[in-house]
Scaffold this motif. Sequence first.
Motif, short mmCIF file in Angstrom:
data_model
loop_
_atom_site.label_atom_id
_atom_site.label_comp_id
_atom_site.label_asym_id
_atom_site.label_seq_id
_atom_site.Cartn_x
_atom_site.Cartn_y
_atom_site.Cartn_z
N SER A 1 0.72 -1.20 -0.01
CA SER A 1 0.01 -0.01 0.02
C SER A 1 0.81 1.23 0.04
CB SER A 1 -0.84 0.19 1.20
OG SER A 1 -1.68 -1.01 1.28
N GLN A 2 0.21 2.34 -0.43
CA GLN A 2 1.07 3.80 -0.57
C GLN A 2 1.87 3.86 0.89
OE1 GLN A 2 0.07 5.46 -3.25
NE2 GLN A 2 1.84 6.99 -2.75
N GLY A 3 3.13 4.22 0.50
CA GLY A 3 4.10 4.57 1.53
C GLY A 3 4.79 3.41 2.13
N GLU A 4 4.20 1.92 2.14
CA GLU A 4 4.90 0.80 2.82
C GLU A 4 6.39 0.80 2.01
OE1 GLU A 4 3.79 -1.07 5.05
OE2 GLU A 4 1.69 -1.49 4.52
N GLU A 5 7.26 0.29 2.88
CA GLU A 5 8.51 0.04 2.42
C GLU A 5 9.12 -1.28 2.15
OE1 GLU A 5 11.12 2.06 5.47
OE2 GLU A 5 10.15 3.98 5.14
N VAL A 6 9.93 -1.27 0.91
CA VAL A 6 10.43 -2.47 0.51
C VAL A 6 11.95 -2.29 0.52
CG1 VAL A 6 10.34 -4.23 -1.41
CG2 VAL A 6 8.27 -2.88 -0.87
N LEU A 7 12.38 -3.57 1.08
CA LEU A 7 14.07 -3.27 1.30
C LEU A 7 14.60 -3.77 -0.10
CD1 LEU A 7 14.77 -4.31 5.22
CD2 LEU A 7 14.20 -1.84 4.06
N VAL A 8 15.31 -3.45 -0.84
CA VAL A 8 16.02 -3.92 -1.96
C VAL A 8 17.44 -3.85 -1.95
CG1 VAL A 8 15.73 -4.11 -4.46
CG2 VAL A 8 13.82 -2.68 -3.15
N PRO A 9 17.97 -4.90 -1.83
CA PRO A 9 19.57 -4.94 -1.72
C PRO A 9 20.06 -4.28 -3.03
CG PRO A 9 18.64 -7.33 -0.93
CD PRO A 9 17.53 -6.11 -1.52
N ALA A 10 20.86 -3.43 -3.26
CA ALA A 10 21.43 -2.83 -4.60
C ALA A 10 22.92 -3.42 -4.48
CB ALA A 10 21.54 -1.57 -4.38
N PRO A 11 23.55 -3.69 -5.83
CA PRO A 11 22.77 -3.68 -7.05
C PRO A 11 21.73 -4.59 -7.08
CG PRO A 11 25.18 -3.62 -7.56
CD PRO A 11 24.93 -4.09 -5.88
N TRP A 12 20.46 -4.28 -7.82
CA TRP A 12 19.09 -4.98 -7.96
C TRP A 12 19.11 -5.49 -9.27
CZ3 TRP A 12 17.93 -0.10 -5.03
CH2 TRP A 12 17.57 0.94 -6.01
N TRP A 13 17.77 -6.32 -9.28
CA TRP A 13 17.53 -6.74 -10.70
C TRP A 13 16.60 -5.43 -11.06
CZ3 TRP A 13 12.45 -9.19 -11.89
CH2 TRP A 13 12.19 -9.23 -13.47
N VAL A 14 16.70 -5.19 -12.33
CA VAL A 14 16.25 -3.79 -12.75
C VAL A 14 14.67 -3.89 -12.33
CG1 VAL A 14 17.29 -3.14 -14.78
CG2 VAL A 14 15.80 -5.02 -15.08
N SER A 15 13.99 -4.81 -12.54
CA SER A 15 12.39 -4.75 -12.55
C SER A 15 12.13 -4.71 -10.72
CB SER A 15 11.66 -5.84 -12.86
OG SER A 15 11.79 -5.71 -14.16
N LEU B 1 20.56 -5.33 7.65
CA LEU B 1 19.24 -5.65 7.57
C LEU B 1 18.38 -4.91 8.79
CD1 LEU B 1 16.66 -6.99 6.26
CD2 LEU B 1 17.22 -9.11 7.55
N GLU B 2 19.22 -5.22 10.02
CA GLU B 2 18.34 -4.62 11.16
C GLU B 2 18.17 -3.28 11.11
OE1 GLU B 2 17.70 -6.64 14.61
OE2 GLU B 2 16.76 -5.03 14.55
N SER B 3 19.52 -2.47 10.62
CA SER B 3 19.36 -1.14 10.71
C SER B 3 18.53 -0.55 9.42
CB SER B 3 20.67 -0.34 10.62
OG SER B 3 21.50 -1.03 9.89
N ALA B 4 17.92 -1.46 8.43
CA ALA B 4 17.21 -1.05 7.31
C ALA B 4 15.86 -0.95 7.72
CB ALA B 4 17.62 -1.68 6.09
N ILE B 5 15.47 -1.92 8.66
CA ILE B 5 14.13 -2.12 8.80
C ILE B 5 13.59 -1.16 9.86
CG2 ILE B 5 12.42 -3.57 10.23
CD1 ILE B 5 14.10 -5.98 9.50
N GLY B 6 12.45 -0.63 9.58
CA GLY B 6 11.42 0.62 10.09
C GLY B 6 10.29 0.06 10.28
N PRO B 7 9.40 0.84 10.87
CA PRO B 7 8.09 0.65 11.36
C PRO B 7 7.06 0.38 9.87
CG PRO B 7 8.57 2.93 11.83
CD PRO B 7 9.86 2.39 11.51
N HIS B 8 7.62 0.90 8.75
CA HIS B 8 6.87 0.72 7.43
C HIS B 8 7.34 -0.27 6.50
CE1 HIS B 8 4.59 4.19 8.69
NE2 HIS B 8 5.74 5.01 9.02
N THR B 9 8.27 -1.08 7.27
CA THR B 9 8.94 -2.22 6.30
C THR B 9 8.16 -3.15 6.11
OG1 THR B 9 11.18 -1.75 7.27
CG2 THR B 9 10.88 -3.60 5.70
N GLN B 10 7.69 -3.69 4.86
CA GLN B 10 6.83 -4.47 4.46
C GLN B 10 7.27 -5.90 3.98
OE1 GLN B 10 3.81 -3.76 1.58
NE2 GLN B 10 2.15 -5.05 2.67
N TRP B 11 8.47 -5.60 3.14
CA TRP B 11 8.94 -6.86 2.22
C TRP B 11 10.40 -6.48 2.41
CZ3 TRP B 11 6.91 -11.31 0.13
CH2 TRP B 11 5.62 -11.12 -0.18
N LEU B 12 11.06 -7.54 2.37
CA LEU B 12 12.70 -7.64 1.85
C LEU B 12 12.90 -8.52 0.72
CD1 LEU B 12 15.69 -7.54 2.47
CD2 LEU B 12 15.36 -9.67 3.91
#
Length: 387
Positions: A111-125, A155-166
Amino acid sequence: MISEALQRIAPSRTTAMTDRAARLRAEGRDIISLSVGEPDFATPRHVLDAAKAALDAGQTKYTPVGGTLRLKEAASLHFRRDLGIAVPASQVTVSAGGKQAIFHALLATVSQGEEVLVPAPWWVSYPEIVRFAGGKVVPIRTGAANRFRFSAGQLESAIGPHTQWLMLNSPGNPTGAVYPPEMLLALAEVLRRHPRVMVLSDDIYAPLDYTGARHASLAALCPDLADRILTVSGVSKSHAMTGFRIGVAAGPEWLIKAMERLQSHSSGNPCSISQAAAVAAFEGPQDFLAEWREIFRARRDLVVEAVNAIPGLSCPVPDGAFYCFVDATPLMERFGDDEALAMHLLEHGVAIVAASAFGGANGFRISFAASEDRLREALRRIAGAVA
Ligand code: GLU
């Protein structure tokens, strides 16, 4: 007027470069395309035979939206046998490629504003799908020093209250990063402290692990977390079936149902003929996969050695998949940025994809899913182009 959602995303730079290379070739130019991740092997004969048999048997009509029960059962066998994930057919869904499974999973949940943790470099899509869904991409930076893998601390420091997916991708595109069990177990420890966070484990490159160890998948290692892991797999990369467009996903039933609800309004069912072919891929012989992997390993070694012999270029040894992630920082002063370098290499007859397409910088990705002769010639052209 295009929608606000579409304005948030750019066209896929992997497919754009591949289309461009195909256009140039159609115009008569001699281009070696190392831009797309697509095995150059022929699709196995028994898979083609199954597709033909399905056609002859008139299997040319709608199937259930999430795939035939036959294919769901074959995919369930694949998840158990190849990834160590025990799931019934009811927790499996089939889509038009792994890409669509990821698209539907994120669109169905973010949903709007939810956060997704994406390790970079990432797959384009990955980031584009997150943005299209209205989510926020939170990068976790990785580098060559740690073989492009992030740590439990990161990972621990990237997670916040709005993190939904890794997003987890091992073996990974575009770097070939492989997470061994001990790293996954450390990530799991963090995830246990954050019960809200779900994991999308993209295991599409599982058969292409050069470490010699059995592929480690998070849902198999940590069954206690399995009810919040969606594992994505398929036949495109393993069985050289990219054009068939079949991806499979295994996860909690509510999520599988949500993805199918969305699919019922988007593509509907995946192609009936392709589904029959995928059954043959999952249920048929698997021994050639080890042979293909050894061929890829030899190509990897060839490419890594050749890249590191070119002044200005360097790359670490990828542990999996069929990509080398090349650093070209010393050349940036001359070329400006990595997109300009990619265009320059294209002029010299080699299509690759700039690192910036993957959230990286100052380099490019080489797909080594091409014959050794083609790879040698491509590397010769690259060496000439940057000399
Ligand atoms: N996954 C492959 C690649 O990265 C196929 C193209 C795409 O879907 O991006 O090259």
